[in-house]
Design an enzyme around this catalytic site. Structure first.
Site, mmCIF file in Angstrom:
data_model
loop_
_atom_site.group_PDB
_atom_site.id
_atom_site.type_symbol
_atom_site.label_atom_id
_atom_site.label_comp_id
_atom_site.label_asym_id
_atom_site.label_seq_id
_atom_site.Cartn_x
_atom_site.Cartn_y
_atom_site.Cartn_z
ATOM 1 N N GLU A 40 -4.916 12.813 4.219
ATOM 2 C CA GLU A 40 -5.247 13.024 2.810
ATOM 3 C C GLU A 40 -6.681 13.507 2.661
ATOM 4 O O GLU A 40 -7.573 13.088 3.392
ATOM 5 C CB GLU A 40 -5.037 11.732 2.021
ATOM 6 C CG GLU A 40 -3.581 11.333 1.918
ATOM 7 C CD GLU A 40 -3.380 10.037 1.158
ATOM 8 O OE1 GLU A 40 -4.390 9.384 0.831
ATOM 9 O OE2 GLU A 40 -2.224 9.683 0.890
ATOM 10 N N CYS A 47 -4.566 -0.190 -5.189
ATOM 11 C CA CYS A 47 -5.519 0.588 -5.990
ATOM 12 C C CYS A 47 -4.960 0.815 -7.394
ATOM 13 O O CYS A 47 -3.810 1.199 -7.576
ATOM 14 C CB CYS A 47 -5.823 1.899 -5.301
ATOM 15 S SG CYS A 47 -6.526 1.672 -3.649
ATOM 16 N N SER A 99 -4.739 12.304 -1.729
ATOM 17 C CA SER A 99 -4.544 10.937 -2.189
ATOM 18 C C SER A 99 -4.128 10.970 -3.649
ATOM 19 O O SER A 99 -4.431 11.921 -4.383
ATOM 20 C CB SER A 99 -5.851 10.159 -2.034
ATOM 21 O OG SER A 99 -5.847 9.004 -2.828
ATOM 22 N N CYS A 106 0.836 -1.204 0.000
ATOM 23 C CA CYS A 106 0.000 0.000 0.000
ATOM 24 C C CYS A 106 0.870 1.253 0.000
ATOM 25 O O CYS A 106 2.093 1.180 0.055
ATOM 26 C CB CYS A 106 -0.929 -0.040 1.214
ATOM 27 S SG CYS A 106 -2.321 1.111 1.160
#
Length: 560
Positions: free
Chosen positions: A448, A197, A474, A125
């Site tokens: 964020e 992501c 982000s 991550c």
């Protein structure tokens, strides 16, 4: 004469005075032969509660198997992680950035205390990536990173979706663009399994940066988490770390000034996250490379944005994997003279040598634009300075939202206040939304602002408002946004002095962010300002507030 490869671990395994150390190692199942093998730390940032990290223990086992095939001893250990996606929009985000330094601290601690000879780190991550790299830099023992890999796109009603679709679904539902049923369907289908992501968000941005630095194997940054190729990458770990030990190639041999320039060029071409500025500054600090915030502007001035990735574009990293991956992009840049090909990498070869056998990008691909047809002629990460940000700030300007914004301040002392205002319809076209007291010390942890930017985009205001903050964004944030404003409000920076209705100009052409106030007016406001109380009075965040540096120096915690 045979080269000694266990020059650290032998301090414990071959010294007769370390009998207790050896007894404990025998107790773990080691035998006489194992006692003379180099010991390789395998640092997995595994935990079950996040798609980015849920599979990393499995990868760590593949790495251990590979290491032990090379007559080395693999020593797996874990470190903590924070899911930005899960903690986003809550007080939990205060723990995100500091987790980067905790990861670095914990890996450094285990490696140093147990005298391991080399390190293979497996992050998944956002903050995992620089945390592992900072540890490698501090230790300066042979080692490298294996990225956990990117997630596949979700699919809803035949269309690809991802985590940012889920973030924006609430704003879209509030504005009537989608129904509650569609919102529910979106959040259940956005993340189909393991992996980070999928767009050019922070994890993929930093994976690209690490590959460009030469600290991961070719293709690591673009190989999907659940692919056969990711397992094959793990299978190469043993021969890679053994080669680094034999050649005595260490991180500081690889992480040079020129290598950091390669990383900055690639993340610019890829349209990467603003977080890369913070993280590359921190990584450079770990190896004593002189890198500062203005260096990013120099790269941006001469480097175009070529990649059409989410959040501002339409593709995800798995799409790039299908057409040749990150090395194909780097080969194009090397041919154009935009990368330093003579930089050493963890393969033991130079970057140029690694790219020799890589196939070119397909001529008809629509993911990576050609150099003569860029998405934006100059970089999207712009360093803005002015009376709002004397030490600098970072704007993410893709060009789709324009390059100059003039508006009036709509000031909020927290992210929560701003979210409530959007829900109540109190954010209007022409506003410069100011979210302050969210910096490294004030937040704390510089949370964020993906929830606010997602609400803005979801509500259809992306072209009509700007957002400035001493917090971060982000990699999934987009719109007219400026973060990392320094000095931060908590330390009496200009954000603390802004009032509703102040006229603010954000000019990404001239790299200026100013408020229309005279020096006298600013001084009068400064005289009345009082510092707020610290939000954390105990524990890890209290320590973070005391040690963290400014955003303009990377928010590191070990500066003098």
């Amino acid at each position: 004469m045979t080269k000694v490869l266990n020059k650290y671990s032998r301090r414990l395994t071959e010294d007769k005075s370390q009998g207790a150390s050896q007894a404990m190692l025998y107790g773990t199942g080691m035998n006489d032969n194992d006692m003379h093998k180099p010991q390789i730390g395998i640092a997995s940032v595994w935990y079950e509660g996040n798609t980015c990290n849920m599979h990393l223990n499995q990868l760590a086992q593949f790495v251990k198997n590979s290491v032990e095939k090379e007559n080395l001893k693999g020593m797996r250990f874990n470190t903590i992680g924070v899911s930005d996606g899960i903690s986003m929009g809550t007080d939990g985000m205060s723990y995100s950035l500091q987790s980067r330094d905790l990861i670095a601290d914990s890996i450094e601690t285990v490696m140093s205390a147990h005298w391991y000879d080399g390190l293979v780190s497996i992050p998944g991550c956002d903050k995992n990536m620089p945390g592992c790299m900072m540890a490698l830099g501090r230790l300066n023992r042979p080692g490298f990173v294996i990225y956990g890999g990117t997630i596949q796109a979700g699919v809803m009603r035949g269309k690809p979706i991802d985590i940012v679709t889920a973030f924006q679904s609430y704003g879209a539902c509030l504005s009537g663009q989608i129904s509650e049923q569609e919102r529910q369907e979106t959040i259940k289908k956005a993340c189909p399994g393991a992996g980070a992501c999928g767009g050019m968000y922070t994890a993929n941005t930093m994976a690209c940066a690490i590959e460009a630095l030469g600290m991961s194997l070719p293709f690591s940054s673009s190989t999907p988490a659940t692919s056969v190729e990711k397992v094959q990458e793990c299978d190469k770990a043993g021969e890679t770390i053994k080669n680094l030990l034999e050649l005595d190639i260490k991180p500081r041999d690889i992480m040079t000034r020129k290598a950091f320039e390669n990383a900055m060029v690639l993340i610019t071409v890829m349209g990467g996250s603003t977080n890369a500025v913070l993280h590359l500054l921190a990584m450079a600090s770990s190896v004593d490379v002189d890198l500062n915030i203005d260096d990013f502007q120099e790269i941006a001035n001469k480097t175009p944005v070529l990649a059409d990735f989410k959040p501002s574009g339409k593709y995800v990293m798995a799409d790039l994997h299908a057409i040749g991956g990150t090395p194909a992009v780097m080969k194009m840049l090397l041919k154009a003279g935009m990368l330093h090909g003579d930089c050493l990498t963890v393969t033991g070869k130079t970057l140029a040598e690694n790219l020799e056998s890589v196939a070119d990008l397909p001529e008809d691909n629509t993911i990576i634009h050609k150099l003569d047809n860029p998405i934006k002629k100059t970089g999207h990460l712009q360093i803005l300075k002015g009376n709002v940000a004397p030490e600098g700030s970072v704007a993410k300007i893709t060009g789709k939202e324009g390059e100059v914004f003039e508006g009036v301040a709509n000031v909020f002392d927290s992210e929560e206040e701003m979210v409530a205002a959007v829900e109540e319809g109190k954010v209007k076209k022409g506003d410069v939304i100011v979210i302050r007291y969210e910096g490294p010390k004030g937040g704390p942890g510089m949370p964020e602002m993906l929830k606010p930017t997602s609400l803005i985009m979801g509500a259809g205001l992306g072209q009509d408002v700007a957002l400035i903050t001493d917090g971060r964004f982000s990699g999934g944030s987009h719109g007219f946004i400026v973060g990392h404003i320094a000095p931060e409000a908590y330390e009496g920076g200009m954000l603390a002095l802004l009032e509703n209705g102040d006229k603010i100009t954000i000019d990404a052409i001239n790299n200026v962010i100013n408020v229309d106030l005279s020096d006298q007016e600013i001084a009068q406001r400064k005289a009345k300002w009082q510092a707020p109380k610290q939000k954390a009075t105990r524990g890890t965040l209290k320590k973070y507030i005391k040690t963290v540096s400014s955003a303009s120096t990377g928010c590191v915690t070990d500066l003098d």
